[in-house]
Design a protein around this motif. Structure first.
Motif, PDB file in Angstrom:
ATOM      1  N   ASP A  83       0.809  -1.221   0.000  1.00 21.07           N
ATOM      2  CA  ASP A  83       0.000   0.000   0.000  1.00 21.07           C
ATOM      3  C   ASP A  83       0.844   1.273   0.000  1.00 21.07           C
ATOM      4  OD1 ASP A  83       0.987  -0.199   2.565  1.00 21.07           O
ATOM      5  OD2 ASP A  83      -0.895   0.418   3.515  1.00 21.07           O
ATOM      6  N   LYS A  98      -4.522  -0.361 -13.788  1.00 19.40           N
ATOM      7  CA  LYS A  98      -4.800  -1.120 -12.567  1.00 19.40           C
ATOM      8  C   LYS A  98      -5.649  -0.291 -11.612  1.00 19.40           C
ATOM      9  CE  LYS A  98      -0.637  -3.860 -12.957  1.00 19.40           C
ATOM     10  NZ  LYS A  98       0.679  -4.121 -12.444  1.00 19.40           N
ATOM     11  N   GLU A  99      -6.297  -0.989 -10.682  1.00 15.36           N
ATOM     12  CA  GLU A  99      -7.134  -0.304  -9.695  1.00 15.36           C
ATOM     13  C   GLU A  99      -6.262   0.399  -8.663  1.00 15.36           C
ATOM     14  OE1 GLU A  99     -10.722  -1.904  -8.074  1.00 15.36           O
ATOM     15  OE2 GLU A  99     -10.753  -3.460  -9.617  1.00 15.36           O
ATOM     16  N   GLU A 101      -6.318   3.603  -5.326  1.00 14.15           N
ATOM     17  CA  GLU A 101      -7.065   4.346  -4.319  1.00 14.15           C
ATOM     18  C   GLU A 101      -6.450   5.724  -4.202  1.00 14.15           C
ATOM     19  OE1 GLU A 101      -7.954   0.559  -1.364  1.00 14.15           O
ATOM     20  OE2 GLU A 101      -6.398   2.004  -0.812  1.00 14.15           O
ATOM     21  N   GLU A 115     -11.871   5.449  -5.694  1.00 17.65           N
ATOM     22  CA  GLU A 115     -11.309   4.197  -6.186  1.00 17.65           C
ATOM     23  C   GLU A 115     -11.644   4.070  -7.661  1.00 17.65           C
ATOM     24  OE1 GLU A 115     -10.837   0.263  -3.473  1.00 17.65           O
ATOM     25  OE2 GLU A 115     -12.858   0.963  -3.812  1.00 17.65           O
ATOM     26  N   ALA A 148      -4.818  -0.249  -5.216  1.00 16.42           N
ATOM     27  CA  ALA A 148      -5.929  -0.769  -4.429  1.00 16.42           C
ATOM     28  C   ALA A 148      -5.595  -2.196  -4.009  1.00 16.42           C
ATOM     29  CB  ALA A 148      -7.223  -0.741  -5.233  1.00 16.42           C
ATOM     30  N   LYS A 150      -7.006  -5.612  -2.758  1.00 20.63           N
ATOM     31  CA  LYS A 150      -8.254  -6.368  -2.723  1.00 20.63           C
ATOM     32  C   LYS A 150      -7.993  -7.725  -2.088  1.00 20.63           C
ATOM     33  CE  LYS A 150     -10.557  -3.399  -5.249  1.00 20.63           C
ATOM     34  NZ  LYS A 150     -11.683  -2.644  -4.819  1.00 20.63           N
ATOM     35  N   PHE A 151      -8.799  -8.068  -1.107  1.00 19.44           N
ATOM     36  CA  PHE A 151      -8.730  -9.381  -0.467  1.00 19.44           C
ATOM     37  C   PHE A 151      -9.947 -10.175  -0.891  1.00 19.44           C
ATOM     38  CE2 PHE A 151      -6.406  -6.503   2.341  1.00 19.44           C
ATOM     39  CZ  PHE A 151      -5.189  -7.189   2.441  1.00 19.44           C
ATOM     40  N   ASP A 152      -9.708 -11.323  -1.483  1.00 16.20           N
ATOM     41  CA  ASP A 152     -10.814 -12.165  -1.948  1.00 16.20           C
ATOM     42  C   ASP A 152     -11.228 -13.170  -0.897  1.00 16.20           C
ATOM     43  OD1 ASP A 152     -10.854 -10.834  -4.364  1.00 16.20           O
ATOM     44  OD2 ASP A 152      -9.397 -12.212  -5.258  1.00 16.20           O
TER      45      ASP A 152
END
Length: 152
Positions: A83, A98-99, A101, A115, A148, A150-152
């Protein structure tokens, strides 16, 4: 302690990093702990082995360069983290498409947090595509911009 200018330290370290395929992301000195920390990135990411390899490569040369002008210091080589804020043009280039924040200093269209997908950047601004629209934001309005997570 009178530390040499960070820009000089960084330039010295880049001469060793570049042939190794290592990018110097940031160089920081913590006066409280007397620690010089080099944050690195590689094309394949950064793991403990990459940090150790670069640390070993710079350990003797940096002692000869003497960034602390003879004062004791601790040398650290680290990953900048998932991050970490974007600081260099390479950070933006690496994250195009890419994503990301974005945290703003003040609200823009009622939001301080945006976002979306990074679609463009230049020296003064970034463009991000959200679900609803594409927004161009001046860099001086951005408190922090990072990938960003992301936790799946």
């Amino acid at each position: 302690m009178q530390l040499k200018p960070i820009e000089d330290i960084r330039a010295f370290l880049e001469n060793i990093a570049t042939p190794m395929g290592v990018e110097i992301v940031d160089v920081e000195f913590d006066k409280r702990t007397q620690a010089l920390t080099i944050f690195i990135e590689t094309e394949n990411g950064v793991d403990l082995d990459a940090c150790e390899k670069y640390h070993n490569a710079i350990n003797d040369p940096i002692d000869e360069f003497d960034p602390s002008n003879g004062a004791p210091y601790t040398l650290n080589v680290s990953s900048p983290g998932l991050d970490r804020p974007f600081k260099t043009p390479r950070d933006f280039e690496r994250n195009l498409g890419k994503e990301i924040e974005i945290k703003l200093f003040a609200p823009l269209k009622g939001k301080k947090f945006i976002e979306g997908v990074l679609t463009a950047y230049d020296d003064n601004s970034v463009t991000v595509k959200t679900d609803n629209e594409e927004i161009k934001i001046s860099k001086n309005k951005i408190a922090k911009i990072n990938k960003a997570i992301k936790f799946d």
